[in-house]
Write an enzyme that holds these catalytic residues in place. Structure first.
Site, short mmCIF file in Angstrom:
data_model
loop_
_atom_site.label_atom_id
_atom_site.label_comp_id
_atom_site.label_asym_id
_atom_site.label_seq_id
_atom_site.Cartn_x
_atom_site.Cartn_y
_atom_site.Cartn_z
N SER A 10 -38.63 46.53 2.51
CA SER A 10 -37.54 47.34 1.95
C SER A 10 -36.92 46.62 0.76
O SER A 10 -36.75 45.40 0.77
CB SER A 10 -36.48 47.61 3.01
OG SER A 10 -35.42 48.39 2.48
N HIS A 63 -33.70 47.15 -0.63
CA HIS A 63 -32.26 46.87 -0.68
C HIS A 63 -31.84 45.68 0.19
O HIS A 63 -30.67 45.33 0.23
CB HIS A 63 -31.44 48.12 -0.33
CG HIS A 63 -31.41 48.48 1.13
ND1 HIS A 63 -30.33 48.25 1.92
CD2 HIS A 63 -32.33 49.07 1.91
CE1 HIS A 63 -30.56 48.69 3.14
NE2 HIS A 63 -31.78 49.19 3.16
N CYS A 73 -27.71 50.71 11.05
CA CYS A 73 -28.32 52.01 11.32
C CYS A 73 -27.98 52.52 12.72
O CYS A 73 -28.33 53.63 13.08
CB CYS A 73 -29.85 51.92 11.16
SG CYS A 73 -30.34 51.52 9.48
N GLY A 85 -37.63 51.25 4.31
CA GLY A 85 -38.24 50.67 5.49
C GLY A 85 -38.43 51.67 6.61
O GLY A 85 -39.41 51.61 7.37
N THR A 86 -37.50 52.61 6.75
CA THR A 86 -37.60 53.60 7.83
C THR A 86 -38.86 54.45 7.67
O THR A 86 -39.59 54.66 8.65
CB THR A 86 -36.35 54.49 7.84
OG1 THR A 86 -35.23 53.70 8.25
CG2 THR A 86 -36.52 55.65 8.81
N ASN A 106 -33.04 41.87 12.96
CA ASN A 106 -31.94 42.18 12.06
C ASN A 106 -30.57 41.80 12.63
O ASN A 106 -29.62 41.62 11.87
CB ASN A 106 -31.95 43.67 11.69
CG ASN A 106 -32.05 44.56 12.92
OD1 ASN A 106 -33.04 44.51 13.65
ND2 ASN A 106 -31.03 45.36 13.16
N THR A 117 -43.25 62.88 -6.20
CA THR A 117 -43.02 62.13 -7.43
C THR A 117 -42.28 60.83 -7.12
O THR A 117 -41.28 60.83 -6.40
CB THR A 117 -42.20 62.96 -8.42
OG1 THR A 117 -42.91 64.18 -8.70
CG2 THR A 117 -41.96 62.20 -9.72
N GLN A 127 -36.32 42.43 7.34
CA GLN A 127 -35.28 41.41 7.30
C GLN A 127 -35.81 40.04 6.89
O GLN A 127 -35.06 39.21 6.39
CB GLN A 127 -34.57 41.31 8.65
CG GLN A 127 -33.64 42.46 8.95
CD GLN A 127 -32.47 42.55 7.98
OE1 GLN A 127 -32.15 41.61 7.24
NE2 GLN A 127 -31.81 43.71 7.98
#
Length: 366
Positions: free
Chosen positions: A192, A194, A317, A69-70, A144, A230, A172
């Site tokens: 994202s 995860h 974060c 996401g960042t 978040n 890659t 989120q």
């Protein structure tokens, strides 16, 4: 252990891991290679792209894979004219707030979109941004920390009428509430893996056709020549499988999480001096952030950790910061109360017994 920090990260679903494993062993080819092993891997990546596109109701060609996401947020802020102004909300994740400030030091005019006491963007704030006429505005779909959901569709429509590009960080929100790119009316959206029971190290930027994206990474021609490097194949496969499961199980997950959240809030409100932030606002079904008068939130977090309960004080974060949460500060929460903040974010594996045990431990520690 009672894990109550799913907004920081989620455990990988076993079904996701099963989908990933062959691409860590048997199917190890480079997806840019022309021989059979490479073509098989390329096909699997495109299947994952279709799965993610289906979850947010776009065409597969509108999905660019990133490292998370960042990176997707940074790509979004770099979109459009480099000499045009930028507007971001006061409650954004650091992966929006920090690059926005960096761009300001490089000469881009930066405007902050204010929020009210519930953490909601106001019409007055949007009217102010329209008058500033930035090139791009960014505001998250769901916060978040507090879980507050913004009326992105309403404000995106207004900004579009003034030729302002709109980006939303939906990291989120994804997998917790319906996320439809076209109904939101935005030009760009970050996702994202995860946060939806997929692997770390993989995300996506979704874009409207016709929007010119400025690549951050140059080199090979991967991802429509918009993101060189890659591909992280196994993670992409896992992200795709997680998206497929999130779409199929969205309603069921939402109902379970909301029932648990209501149980949690009932228990919390019985504690004297406790405030649930933005309780009256529409929020994610899994998120509760609260503060307690006269309490050191970080100390309570560590005491809960000693009891094998994992919670957070806000954004993972931004952990380690001694200043009050920027989100709560923007909402006008008093600094001492903001410093007491604890965030509980529920997930698939949680049960009513976990909530009861958490409330019991919390009361004993207090």
């Amino acid at each position: 252990m009672i894990y109550l920090d799913h907004n920081a990260t989620t455990p990988i679903d076993e079904r996701v891991l099963d989908a990933m494993l062959p691409f860590l062993t048997t199917f190890y080819g480079n997806p840019s290679s022309l021989y059979r092993l490479g073509r098989v891997v390329r096909s699997a990546i495109e299947t994952a792209r279709e799965q993610i596109a289906s979850l947010v109701d776009v065409q597969p060609g509108q999905v660019i894979f990133t490292s998370g996401g960042t990176e997707a947020n940074n790509m979004a802020l770099a979109t459009g004219r480099s000499d045009a102004g930028l507007a971001v909300s006061a409650i954004e994740h650091p992966s929006i707030a920090e690059p926005a400030r960096r761009l300001e030091t490089q000469g881009r005019e930066l405007a902050i979109i204010d929020v009210d006491a519930d953490g909601l963007i106001t019409q007055e704030a949007i009217d102010h941004i329209v008058r500033r006429k930035p090139g791009l505005a960014s505001f998250m779909l769901a916060n978040n920390e507090t879980g507050v959901i913004q009326d992105v569709a309403k404000y995106a429509q207004q900004l579009r009428e003034h030729q302002i590009l709109v980006h939303t960080d939906a990291v989120q929100a994804l997998g917790k509430i319906p996320v439809d790119f076209n109904r939101l009316g935005v030009h760009l959206m970050s996702l994202s893996s995860h946060k939806i029971y997929g692997p770390k190290g993989c995300g996506a930027l979704v874009f409207e056709k016709g929007v010119e994206i400025n690549p951050l990474l140059l080199g090979g021609g991967q991802e429509q020549e918009l993101r060189a490097g890659t591909e992280n194949v196994a993670a992409i496969i896992g992200f795709g499988k997680a998206a497929e499961l999130a779409k199929a199980e969205l309603a069921e997950r939402g109902q379970r999480l909301l029932a648990l959240r209501e149980q949690l809030e009932d228990g919390l409100m019985a504690i004297p001096g406790l405030t649930i932030f933005a309780r009256k606002a529409q929020r994610l079904p899994n998120t509760v952030q609260f503060g307690i008068d006269g309490l050191d939130g970080e100390m309570l977090l560590m005491k809960l950790d000693q009891k094998n309960v994992s919670v957070s004080s806000g954004s993972a974060c931004a952990s380690g910061a001694r200043e009050p949460s920027a989100v709560l500060t923007a909402m006008g929460i008093e600094p001492d109360l903001a410093k007491s903040a604890i965030r509980v974010s529920l997930g698939q594996a949680n049960a009513a017994a976990d909530i009861s045990k958490f409330i019991e431990l919390l009361k004993s520690l207090l």
